[in-house]
Structure formats: structure tokens, C-alpha cells
Design an enzyme around this catalytic site. Structure first.
Site, PDB file in Angstrom:
ATOM      1  N   ASP A   1       0.872  -1.165   0.000  1.00  0.00           N
ATOM      2  CA  ASP A   1       0.000   0.000   0.000  1.00  0.00           C
ATOM      3  C   ASP A   1       0.916   1.223   0.000  1.00  0.00           C
ATOM      4  O   ASP A   1       2.064   1.143   0.455  1.00  0.00           O
ATOM      5  CB  ASP A   1      -0.869  -0.027   1.259  1.00  0.00           C
ATOM      6  CG  ASP A   1      -1.630   1.260   1.458  1.00  0.00           C
ATOM      7  OD1 ASP A   1      -2.256   1.734   0.497  1.00  0.00           O
ATOM      8  OD2 ASP A   1      -1.567   1.812   2.577  1.00  0.00           O
TER       9      ASP A   1
ATOM     10  N   ASP B   1      -1.317  -0.851   6.119  1.00  0.00           N
ATOM     11  CA  ASP B   1      -1.276  -0.275   7.466  1.00  0.00           C
ATOM     12  C   ASP B   1      -2.626   0.048   8.072  1.00  0.00           C
ATOM     13  O   ASP B   1      -2.684   0.576   9.186  1.00  0.00           O
ATOM     14  CB  ASP B   1      -0.446   1.016   7.444  1.00  0.00           C
ATOM     15  CG  ASP B   1      -1.183   2.160   6.757  1.00  0.00           C
ATOM     16  OD1 ASP B   1      -1.834   1.906   5.721  1.00  0.00           O
ATOM     17  OD2 ASP B   1      -1.130   3.290   7.262  1.00  0.00           O
TER      18      ASP B   1
ATOM     19  N   ASP C   1      -6.947  -1.896   4.174  1.00  0.00           N
ATOM     20  CA  ASP C   1      -6.049  -2.930   3.657  1.00  0.00           C
ATOM     21  C   ASP C   1      -6.439  -4.338   4.129  1.00  0.00           C
ATOM     22  O   ASP C   1      -5.829  -5.315   3.699  1.00  0.00           O
ATOM     23  CB  ASP C   1      -4.607  -2.653   4.091  1.00  0.00           C
ATOM     24  CG  ASP C   1      -4.056  -1.382   3.465  1.00  0.00           C
ATOM     25  OD1 ASP C   1      -4.139  -1.261   2.238  1.00  0.00           O
ATOM     26  OD2 ASP C   1      -3.559  -0.517   4.204  1.00  0.00           O
TER      27      ASP C   1
END
Length: 607
Positions: free
Chosen positions: A318, A504, A508
Site C-alpha cells: 500500500d 497499514d 487494507d
């Protein structure tokens, strides 16, 4: 040494007494005091044998289990019956020494994880000064933590400043400054003054409690290697006993019924065949690898995850908060039509003044740093996802996307501004790349990671720029959480090896759960991310992704080495014993030496 003696005092005293009596028996036999010598042999044998023999019989008759204790009991007792007193006793003495060494090694490695419990205080000090159980503290309560004390609960700092030692959770030794509004986690050590904290999570949901829970669960998850060893030991021991019996009985029938040498060979085989080097060292190696990772701020959820990490050939990241700091700041102000930069920023801030969007907060933060005076507008109207407009003493202001304003301008910009329908400029915001993101990508390449991929919801231009700077192999932009998941699944089908996903936050979670290995970055505050991931990195150090893979590969290498070395030496010694080239004494010495070697080797797993 003192600690080892105190914890194993009884066992060490028994070994010492047995050895002294064994030496005395040998000396007496040299001077033809045969009866007294036999008595000393018998007592020496009884001191070290009774616990092992009783344990073997209990396992055999109550649990129908044939283990290494039975092998040692049969081998030593058989040696005593055929008159090989010295070797029969030494078999058990060396076995007892090996057991103590094993206990010390396991205890030392277990302390690394058990020490986590010390980071979780049981009491908290309320603002009133009363010390209460952390379980009774409510969310929203204010607690105080004095200098030198560990923070008992997660929360936000209120009206105080300090520096904290986060090493117990993150593995980082450098103190971190905290002030009003900073988040602090249970387990941090307060270094200065009195810290006031507004509790935001219960004791059960606190960071320290979750680390301990993850660590405990990690030990329950077995790998194929460990399961193989359990099955191997279950069938291996009875097979070895059967082969030994056949060697003791069949060859003498063709050797003039000369049973003594063949029984001796069979007993030697029993002594050497004990699989403890494999059974002990393999789980210990995984245990030490997990403990070492934990010490470095990396929680690996079980030995099976270590095996999965070793197979990773691609890592998807990400962008925001993972490769970048996740904090927007103004990078470029581009006014047009004679408007100054400060004036353009002021117009934008007036429009964004009542918004809590990260872009609005970044603009207002920049205005405050430049001491720009802001006035509140009227008749605010927001078109979600596009922009905001309002009336002000300066005119009708609109701030938002390029389409919302109907303006030309830089595609890299985030906010476009107009006053009374006239376009006056744009403002670009950026998210600073973490200092070690590039180093992390380079280290991954060195570890043989073929594909480093960026998956982001950010604009294409920004994602492409980041990908170029980090030398990423692939980059995808403007993705929703569902879009990330679709690309992740397609890559898992196309790419060789396993794929890890590193993120994080809550958005996600689907990708963390779907990837072969989910790695949650600095996500101790995100329940879903922690729950769905296989690895939790307890701070924002992106380079710990490569460190986790490196620890896993080193641990696995030790596991494989120990299995190969143990099997090669076992087979070689068994063949040599069967052919009569190795006496029982050397068989036992080699077995204990192998045990000690594999344990020492296992203790360095992950390093």
C-alpha cells in the site's frame, strides 16, 4: 551458572554422585574388590536410572507411547545385564546431561517471549492519585504515569510532554518525543516527568495485551516440518527397536548361537538411535526465530508463517502510511491572474475551514505556519468527493477538484480555487516518502524478491513518480479496496512463488487476509489489520519487511541443516554399530554431541 545450578540442582547432584560412584567402582574392580565394585555400579546406575526407567514405563503402559526414554532404558539395562556396566551407566549419565542442556536452552529461549508479560503493568494511576487495576479503568479516564514507569493502557497524551522508550514494542532504542494529542501505547516506558493520558482502549484491547496474545498463539501454530518430526518420532522409535531385536536374535542363529556380541551391537544401536536431536532442535529453532523477530519489533504469528515467508517472491505495498508517512503537506502553490501565493492559500483555507478532510487540515496547518489570517465564511455547501464552496467578505469561493472548478491546471495538483467564478490557481499536496523506503526495496531485491509492487488509491501521476523513485517493478493507482483485492488475486495466479501484501490500515484488511502472507505495518491500533495479518511490524519501519523475510530464511536454513545433519549422522552411526565398528560408549558420545550441536545451532535461528 549460579542460576543453572539452582534450577537444576537435584539433577546435577544426582549426576555428580553417579559419576563419583562409577569412578569408585572402576577403581575397586582394578584392585579385585569385585563385589564392592558391583554394588557401586548398581547404586550408580540406580541414581540416574530410576526416574528415566519409571518415566519410560509410564509412557509405555499408560499412553502406549514408545519414546527416547524407553530406548535409553533398554540400552542401559541390557548393557548392565551383559556385564558392560561402565557403558550402561555412562549412557544414562550422558543422557541426563543432554536433558539438562536441553532444558537450559529451552528456558533461555522461552524467556525472550515470556519477558513480554513484563511490559504490561497490572495497575494504573488515576488522575486522583489512586492506584487501580487496569481492568477497572474506563475508556475516557485520565491516568498519570510517572518517570520510569511503563504506560499501562493505550491512549492520547493530554496537557503534558515527555519522551518515551518504545523499544519493548518496536525494538527501536531511540526515545520518541510525545506531546498533547500524541498517541502512546501500553508497554512504552515514560522517561521524563508526569505524563497524563486519556485512555482510548480497554486493557484487553491494549497493544501490550495483543502482542502477548499474538506471541502465545504463535507457539501453537505448527509447520509441516514440526508435524513431520512428530510423525517421524512416532514411527521411527518402534522401528528401531524392532530392528535392534532382529539384530540381537537372528544373526546369532548363523553364528554358533553366539548372542553376546550381537546383543551388544543391538544395544549400541538403541543408544545411538534416540531421535532427540531432531525432535528437540526443530521446534526450538522456530521458537528462537520467532523470539528474535519479536525482540526486533516483528511479530510472526507462528512457525508456519516462517515457512510461508521463505516462499515469498513478490511483495505488494500500500502507498499511503506504508511507503509514505501518511501525513499530507503543501508542496506547491501555483497562483494565476496576479493573485499572490499567500492570498491563494487564504482563499482555499476559508473554503475548507469547516472540513475535517486530511487535505483541509493540511491547508489550514500551512496557513497557520505562515501566520495567514483566516475569516469564517457563510452558506457552506459541500459536494462530497468534489469540493466545497462558501460566501465570504472576499467573495464567493470554490475549492475542490479540477472538474468541480472547471479549470485548467496542473494534473499533479489536489485543490483548484476560484473566486466569484474566476479561476485563481491550484495547490498541490504531497505525502512524504519514508526515509528508508528505497533502502527497503533494495534489501528486498538482495533477498531474491523478484516483484516489488505498489497498489494505491492515489492519483496515477503521484503513484508513478513514487514507483520511479523506488524502482518498483509494477504500480497501480486510483484503486478502491476492492480494486486492490482484484489485482492482488490476479497477480497471485500469474506470478511465481508466494505473494506478500504490506498495508497499514482498515482499508487494507481484505488484501492482508487474501495474500499468501499479510504484513500489517505499525497497525497495533487497527484491530482488523492485526487480526487478518500473518506478520505485525510494530512501528513504521518499512525495512522490517525485508528483515522479517531474512529472519525466516535464516531460521528455515537452520531447521533444514539440523534435519540433514541429524539424519546423516544417525544413519552412519547405526550402520557402523550394526557392523561392530563403533562401541556403545562412542555411540552415546556421538549422540549427545549431536544433540548439543543441534541445540546450539538452533539458538542462533533468525540471527
Amino acid at each position: 551458572m549460579k542460576k543453572i545450578f539452582l534450577e537444576h540442582k537435584t539433577g546435577l547432584i544426582k549426576i555428580l554422585l553417579s559419576v563419583l560412584l562409577l569412578i569408585e567402582a572402576v577403581v575397586l574392580s582394578k584392585f579385585d574388590f569385585q563385589l564392592m565394585s558391583i554394588v557401586c555400579y548398581a547404586v550408580s546406575y540406580g541414581i540416574v536410572a530410576y526416574k528415566i526407567v519409571i518415566g519410560a514405563l509410564v509412557e509405555l503402559f499408560k499412553r502406549a507411547k514408545v519414546d527416547e526414554e524407553l530406548l535409553m532404558s533398554v540400552a542401559s539395562l541390557g548393557a548392565m545385564i551383559i556385564g558392560e556396566y561402565f557403558e550402561g551407566i555412562l549412557v544414562l549419565v550422558l543422557y541426563c546431561i543432554g536433558e539438562i542442556f536441553e532444558d537450559v536452552a529451552v528456558d533461555n529461549s522461552r524467556e525472550a517471549l515470556e519477558s513480554l508479560a513484563k511490559i504490561r503493568p497490572d495497575k494504573a494511576r488515576l488522575i486522583s492519585g489512586d492506584m487501580v487495576s487496569v481492568k477497572s479503568v474506563q475508556i475516557g479516564d485520565i491516568i498519570e504515569v510517572y518517570a520510569g514507569e511503563r504506560i499501562p493502557l493505550d491512549g492520547d497524551v493530554v496537557d503534558s510532554t515527555s519522551s518515551v522508550d518504545t523499544s519493548a514494542l518496536t525494538g527501536e532504542s531511540e526515545p520518541v518525543a510525545v506531546r498533547d494529542g500524541s498517541e502512546v501505547l501500553s508497554g512504552y516506558l515514560n522517561l521524563d516527568g508526569v505524563l497524563k493520558i486519556k485512555v482510548k482502549r480497554s486493557a484487553k484491547a491494549s497493544a501490550a495485551e495483543r502482542i502477548i496474545e499474538i506471541s502465545e498463539k504463535a507457539l501453537e501454530r505448527k509447520t509441516r516440518s514440526e508435524k513431520f518430526i512428530s510423525v517421524f518420532a512416532k514411527f521411527y522409535t518402534p522401528i528401531v527397536i524392532l530392528i535392534s531385536v532382529l539384530i540381537a536374535v537372528i544373526p546369532p542363529l548363523f553364528d554358533g548361537y553366539n548372542f553376546a556380541p550381537w546383543i551388544y551391537k543391538a544395544l549400541s544401536m538403541l543408544a545411538i538411535s534416540c531421535p532427540c536431536a531432531i525432535v528437540i532442535s526443530i521446534p526450538l529453532a522456530y521458537f528462537c526465530g520467532i523470539a528474535y523477530a519479536s525482540k526486533n519489533g516483528i511479530l510472526i504469528k507462528g512457525s508456519s508463517v516462517i515457512d510461508s515467508l521463505c516462499k515469498v517472491k513478490s511483495v505488494a505495498f500500500d502507498k499511503t502510511g506504508t511507503l509514505t508517512k501518511g501525513e499530507l503537506h503543501v508542496t506547491k502553490i501555483e497562483p494565476v491572474n496576479g493573485v499572490g501565493k499567500a492570498q491563494l492559500l487564504r482563499y482555499a483555507c476559508i473554503a475548507e475551514l469547516k472540513s475535517n478532510h486530511p487535505i483541509a487540515l493540511a491547508l489550514i496547518s500551512k496557513a497557520k505556519k505562515l501566520n495567514i489570517t483566516l475569516c469564517e465564511g457563510q452558506n457552506y455547501h459541500e459536494t462530497v468527493g468534489f469540493g466545497i464552496e462558501c460566501d465570504s467578505e472576499l467573495g464567493h469561493i470554490k475549492a475542490g477538484s479540477k472538474e468541480y472548478i472547471g479549470a485548467p491546471g496542473d494534473e499533479h495538483a489536489n485543490v483548484f480555487v476560484s473566486i466569484d467564478g474566476k479561476y485563481i490557481g491550484s495547490i498541490a499536496l504531497g505525502d512524504e516518502v519514508k526515509a528508508n523506503s528505497k533502502i527497503a526495496f533494495e534489501n528486498l531485491s538482495r533477498l531474491g524478491i523478484k516483484n516489488k509492487i505498489i497498489l494505491s488509491g492515489d492519483k496515477k501521476a503521484k503513484v508513478k513518480a513514487l514507483a520511479r523513485s523506488l524502482l518498483a517493478d509494477k504500480a497501480y493507482a486510483e484503486l478502491t479496496p476492492e480494486g486492490k483485492l482484484e489485482i492482488l488475486e490476479s497477480m497471485m495466479e500469474e506470478l511465481d512463488g508466494s505473494l506478500a501484501y504490506c498495508g497499514d490500515g482498515i482499508n487494507d484488511t481484505p488484501s492482508l487476509a487474501r495474500a499468501d502472507v499479510g504484513i500489517a505495518m505499525g497497525a497495533l491500533g487497527s484491530d482488523s489489520a492485526v487480526e487478518c495479518s500473518d506478520v505485525v511490524i510494530m512501528d513504521d519501519d518499512i525495512d522490517k519487511v525485508s528483515k522479517a523475510i531474512k529472519i525466516a530464511k535464516h531460521t528455515k536454513a537452520i531447521v533444514i541443516s539440523n534435519i540433514v545433519i541429524s539424519l546423516v549422522i544417525k544413519v552412519a552411526m547405526l550402520v557402523l554399530c550394526a557392523l561392530g565398528f563403533v562401541p556403545m560408549l562412542w555411540a552415546v558420545v556421538s549422540d549427545v554431541g549431536l544433540l548439543v550441536w543441534t541445540i546450539i545451532f538452533a539458538l542462533f535461528a533468525g540471527r
